[in-house]
Enzyme design. Structure first.
Site, PDB file in Angstrom:
ATOM      1  CG  HIS A  32      47.115  37.275  45.883  1.00  0.00           C
ATOM      2  ND1 HIS A  32      46.017  38.077  45.671  1.00  0.00           N
ATOM      3  CD2 HIS A  32      46.614  36.071  46.269  1.00  0.00           C
ATOM      4  CE1 HIS A  32      44.915  37.397  45.929  1.00  0.00           C
ATOM      5  NE2 HIS A  32      45.244  36.166  46.290  1.00  0.00           N
ATOM      6  CD  GLU A  33      48.675  32.852  46.281  1.00  0.00           C
ATOM      7  OE1 GLU A  33      48.244  32.360  47.335  1.00  0.00           O
ATOM      8  OE2 GLU A  33      47.933  33.136  45.308  1.00  0.00           O
ATOM      9  CG  HIS A  76      46.148  34.067  50.663  1.00  0.00           C
ATOM     10  ND1 HIS A  76      44.898  34.322  51.169  1.00  0.00           N
ATOM     11  CD2 HIS A  76      46.029  34.200  49.312  1.00  0.00           C
ATOM     12  CE1 HIS A  76      44.060  34.608  50.162  1.00  0.00           C
ATOM     13  NE2 HIS A  76      44.722  34.546  49.023  1.00  0.00           N
ATOM     14  CD  GLU A  84      41.593  36.764  47.496  1.00  0.00           C
ATOM     15  OE1 GLU A  84      42.042  35.721  48.020  1.00  0.00           O
ATOM     16  OE2 GLU A  84      41.907  37.138  46.353  1.00  0.00           O
TER      17      GLU A  84
HETATM   18 ZN   LIG Z   1      43.851  34.786  47.105  1.00  0.00          ZN
END
Ligand SMILES: [Zn+2]
Length: 503
Positions: free
Chosen positions: A263-264, A267, A293
């Site tokens: 997830h990170e 980003h 996101e």
């Molecule tokens: Zn996030």
């Protein structure tokens, strides 16, 4: 663009980077006694940034640059976009009086404190006065910043520039109405949670090494960023060449590290992908939190919870955890990481139920800002929706209305960006599959570069040239829609659960 304006842009960007460094350090390395000093340092840095931003000379320079005479004609389209983006940011800041900024900061401190106490006491009533005070101030802020009769729009604008309630509500309502029966159908299968996540031990050093392998696999540049540990995973970018990610390790729940990192990393890839010529300018920025996101969700869910990705990586995972995964094969693992079950806690929700948690919060936020829901009725309104959308009743407020920190900060308008991220992620992924028909075959061979390269050209390197929805439309041919997301869920979970899913 004149050099003075350019140097002011650099200065604001540098200050922003240093603020992010101090904030990152606070979550990762801060000695416990240093917390008050760091709070003061951050407050000073924020004040400096604000002072530079609202400086009337900057206002004059921006107005001049945007004006018909000296400015616009001699500037490149990118420079015009820089002026546009910074002017918008500056005007939003200028409109909020200093008195309100100070009052909000104080109310946020009290909000966090009251929220912690209320969680301790398992009682919303302890939080209610602080929350009401924050709400009154946010209403004032929204009125100061300006809106067309919908206060929520002014707050949404802070996270999702260009998005409006009028555009968002029909999309989220249709999404809700499609998800409720889908969740019901999947829940009726009553599949037990995967045994490999039920109390087995996963060595945390090995987990860490595996997350580093995942960062390399998705192409996160470890010479232009790093990964550390923190209680809640997050990403803070100081610069495209200095992007800080965190993950967390839990000896019984390895998925929190694996998918936290993916997830990170999503980003982080976005932040690392800004164009070199945009560095230290307002264009080296993501157009909205929802679009940010979309990249974390794309790598976490569309890629990372997909079978092709694990065709390549599962053998290494099994090698890292030979005992815990002894009786698990690729298909069992794939089914396990896509287990669907209605739950009370948003951050633990699966890909199918997650957006219902968001719609619930969005509807309550909107009602609060419209004065349609008294703060005192928030817990009962929460629980009533929880029953209708997910069929569950929180045993107490800590597992209901008190679970998230967002409202303790008075952050109304942030939650919908999570749902926007999921919808944009699915649309971008569908567009990537059209552009790269061999995408799944590449992933199965461990090659993420075609996808990363496509995202870099289409999205990351574009920075803030366009607002989020316009950027998505430029890439996919369509703006915000729930169609691609619902199609993705129907195809994936229909196959995993042996059902024909509608809606
Ligand atoms: Zn996030």
């Amino acid at each position: 663009m004149d050099t003075w304006l350019r140097s002011r842009m650099h200065e604001l960007s540098d200050l922003h980077g240093v603020i992010n460094l101090a904030a990152w350090d606070r979550e990762v390395y801060l000695p416990s006694k240093a917390a008050p000093a760091r709070a003061q340092q951050l407050s000073t840095l924020h004040a400096l940034h604000h002072e530079r931003l609202v400086d009337p000379r900057l206002g004059d320079a921006l107005a001049h640059a945007a004006g018909p005479g000296a400015g616009a004609g001699s500037m490149t389209p990118d420079e015009q976009a820089m002026v546009r983006v910074l002017t918008r940011e500056r005007e939003r800041a200028v409109r909020v009086p200093a008195r309100l900024v100070t009052a909000l900061a104080a109310a946020q401190g009290e909000g966090i404190q009251a929220w912690r106490e209320a969680r301790e006491a398992r009682s919303f009533a302890r939080f209610q006065p602080a929350l009401s005070a924050l709400l009154a101030l946010r209403r004032e802020q929204a009125d100061a910043q300006g809106h067309d009769g919908e206060r929520y729009d002014a707050l949404l604008e802070g996270f999702e520039p260009g998005m409006r309630v009028q555009r968002l509500t029909p999309v989220l309502t249709a999404l809700r109405d499609a998800l409720i029966p889908m969740v019901g159908a999947l829940a009726s299968v009553r599949r037990p949670p995967p045994a490999f996540l039920d109390g087995r031990a996963y060595d945390t050093d090995r987990q860490w090494r595996f997350t580093m392998r995942l960062l390399e696999a998705v192409g996160f540049d470890l010479e232009a960023g790093r990964q550390d540990l923190s209680i809640h995973p997050f990403t803070n970018a100081l610069h495209a060449q200095d992007v800080r990610l965190t993950t967390r390790l839990d000896a019984k729940h390895p998925l929190s590290a694996l998918f936290g990192t993916l997830h990170e990393a999503g980003h982080g890839l976005y932040e690392q992908g800004f164009a070199p010529e945009h560095q230290r300018t307002p264009l080296a920025a993501v157009p909205s939190m929802g679009l940010h996101e979309s990249q974390s969700r794309l790598w976490e869910n569309l890629v990372g919870r997909g079978r092709p990705f694990w065709v390549h990586h599962f053998p290494a995972l099994k090698e890292a955890f030979p005992q815990a995964l002894a009786d698990v094969d690729l298909d069992g693992f794939h089914a396990g990481i896509n287990h669907v079950a209605p739950s009370l806690i948003r951050v633990e929700a699966d890909e199918v139920t997650y957006n219902l948690h968001i719609v619930l919060r969005y509807e309550l936020e909107l009602a609060l800002l419209r004065d349609e829901l008294p703060v005192s009725e928030l817990p009962s309104a929460w629980n009533e929706r929880m029953r209708r959308y997910l069929g569950l009743t929180p045993p107490d407020d800590t597992q209901g209305v008190l679970q998230d920190i967002h409202w303790a900060w008075g952050e109304w308008g942030y939650f919908p960006t999570y749902a926007l991220g999921n919808l944009y992620a699915a649309s971008l992924h569908a567009a990537a599959q059209r552009a790269l028909p061999e995408l799944d075959a590449h992933l199965a061979k461990g090659d993420t570069s075609p996808l990363r390269g496509w995202l870099r050209v289409q999205l990351h390197s574009q920075g803030f040239r366009l607002p989020a929805e316009e950027r998505v439309r430029a890439i996919t041919g369509e703006g915000l829609t729930d169609r691609d997301f619902l199609q993705h869920l129907r195809a994936k979970y229909g196959a995993l659960y042996g059902l024909t899913l509608k809606g």
